[in-house]
Design an enzyme around this catalytic site. Structure first.
Site, PDB file in Angstrom:
ATOM      1  N   GLU A 109      16.218   6.934  21.394  1.00 10.96           N
ATOM      2  CA  GLU A 109      17.314   6.613  22.310  1.00 10.96           C
ATOM      3  C   GLU A 109      16.929   6.680  23.788  1.00 10.96           C
ATOM      4  OE1 GLU A 109      21.168   8.425  21.016  1.00 10.96           O
ATOM      5  OE2 GLU A 109      19.921   9.425  19.510  1.00 10.96           O
ATOM      6  N   ARG A 110      15.644   6.453  24.089  1.00 14.17           N
ATOM      7  CA  ARG A 110      15.222   6.520  25.502  1.00 14.17           C
ATOM      8  C   ARG A 110      15.546   5.239  26.252  1.00 14.17           C
ATOM      9  NH1 ARG A 110      14.100  11.847  26.629  1.00 14.17           N
ATOM     10  NH2 ARG A 110      12.966  12.748  24.877  1.00 14.17           N
TER      11      ARG A 110
END
Length: 331
Positions: A109-110
């Site tokens: 989820e970066r």
């Protein structure tokens, strides 16, 4: 095309093994028609989630707005060989069983592979990408710079996400693999307080068939917020499940749609969902064509004796009976 009728399955993806140290066990989970890893392992035979595995390029926030550059910082600067090598090392260390035949979840989820969608705390990757092009072409106009940055970013973001998925499938052939959270919908957000997904996001999801074609399972997230009205909470679930089912219907292999669901409110994590909210959100998932639910929990939900006791009580009195009801009704 009509999607195949499947058994509606509910999975337990909560690190309740952390409660064992207090002499509290969650053996009853299976009594409620919930698929539960043997020995209550967090990475186990039924479901395994891998948090930020490998070495995806990313800008990791430090204090005072600074950040650490990991593997080039953005996909177009990253070394994919190093990433894939680390990815397999992570998998083999976390859950070595190569015959794993459960649900494999890659939770990264970066940043998102669609350039436009990198807002909020992901915005930094957009800015970094634009700066790279600007330094290379100082005389280009703003629009040209952004277009080029977007093109490069998306090309390599796709490469990283696609190759990671392919490698997971190659080394754990019998598992059903997918990325947590996809497809995104961006409904019930402050700028879009309606059940329907953001129209642009739906077009972007259509452009992401390269990802969904490779997934055996779609894993939209339907965590709900307290600040929403009860109807809006249901609307949030409805829109997200519908979009994932729409995507699945458009694919030859119609991947399963399992919604990630959390038993507390995302903006009020000390409060369990009311019985009504549980019933209504579960029903909404089933009515709109979902193939099941993954009950998720955070390690901070079970990091003390009192929290473990509360969760166990909630499972036995509220959550468990509802899962039995829903699975029996749907199946």
């Amino acid at each position: 095309s009509e999607r195949p009728k499947r058994v509606f399955n509910i999975y337990w993806n909560v690190p309740t093994f952390m409660c064992h140290q207090y002499g509290l066990y969650f053996d009853e989970v299976t009594n409620f028609n919930i698929k539960h890893n043997s020995k209550d392992d967090f990475q186990g035979d039924k479901i395994s989630i891998f948090y930020d595995p490998g070495e995806f390029p990313a800008l990791l926030p430090l204090k005072e707005g600074n950040y650490k550059i990991r593997n080039g910082g953005v996909p177009q600067e990253g070394n994919i060989t190093i990433h894939l090598q680390r990815f397999i090392e992570n998998l083999d260390k976390t859950y070595p069983n190569r015959n794993f035949n459960g649900i494999g979840v890659i939770d990264f989820e970066r940043w998102r592979p669609i350039f436009r969608q990198n807002w909020g705390n992901m915005m930094i990757h957009k800015k970094f990408s634009i700066d790279l092009v600007r330094n290379e072409h100082p005389f280009w106009d703003k629009k040209m710079i952004e277009l080029e940055a977007s093109k490069r970013f998306e090309k390599y973001a796709r490469l990283f996400m696609e190759e990671t998925l392919k490698l997971a499938k190659k080394t754990r052939k019998q598992a059903d693999w997918g990325y947590y959270g996809y497809p995104y919908c961006f409904n019930m957000s402050p700028n879009n307080l309606v059940p329907d997904c953001d129209a642009t996001a739906m077009l972007e999801n259509d452009k992401m068939s390269w990802l969904f074609n490779n997934q055996n399972v779609l894993l939209p997230s339907v965590y709900i917020r307290h600040e929403l009205t009860p109807d809006q909470r249901v609307g949030l679930v409805q829109g997200r499940v519908k979009e994932a089912v729409r995507i699945s219907n458009n694919l030859k292999h119609s991947p399963k749609v399992l919604s990630y669901w959390w038993y507390v409110y995302q903006d009020d994590t000390n409060t369990f969902l009311t019985e009504t909210d549980v019933k209504k959100t579960f029903q909404e998932i089933a009515i709109n064509g979902g193939d099941g639910i993954i009950i998720w929990g955070s390690s901070s939900d079970v990091n003390s004796l009192s929290k473990c006791k509360r969760l166990r009580e909630y499972l036995l009195t509220v959550l468990g009976p509802i899962t039995v009801n829903v699975t029996e009704t749907v199946n």
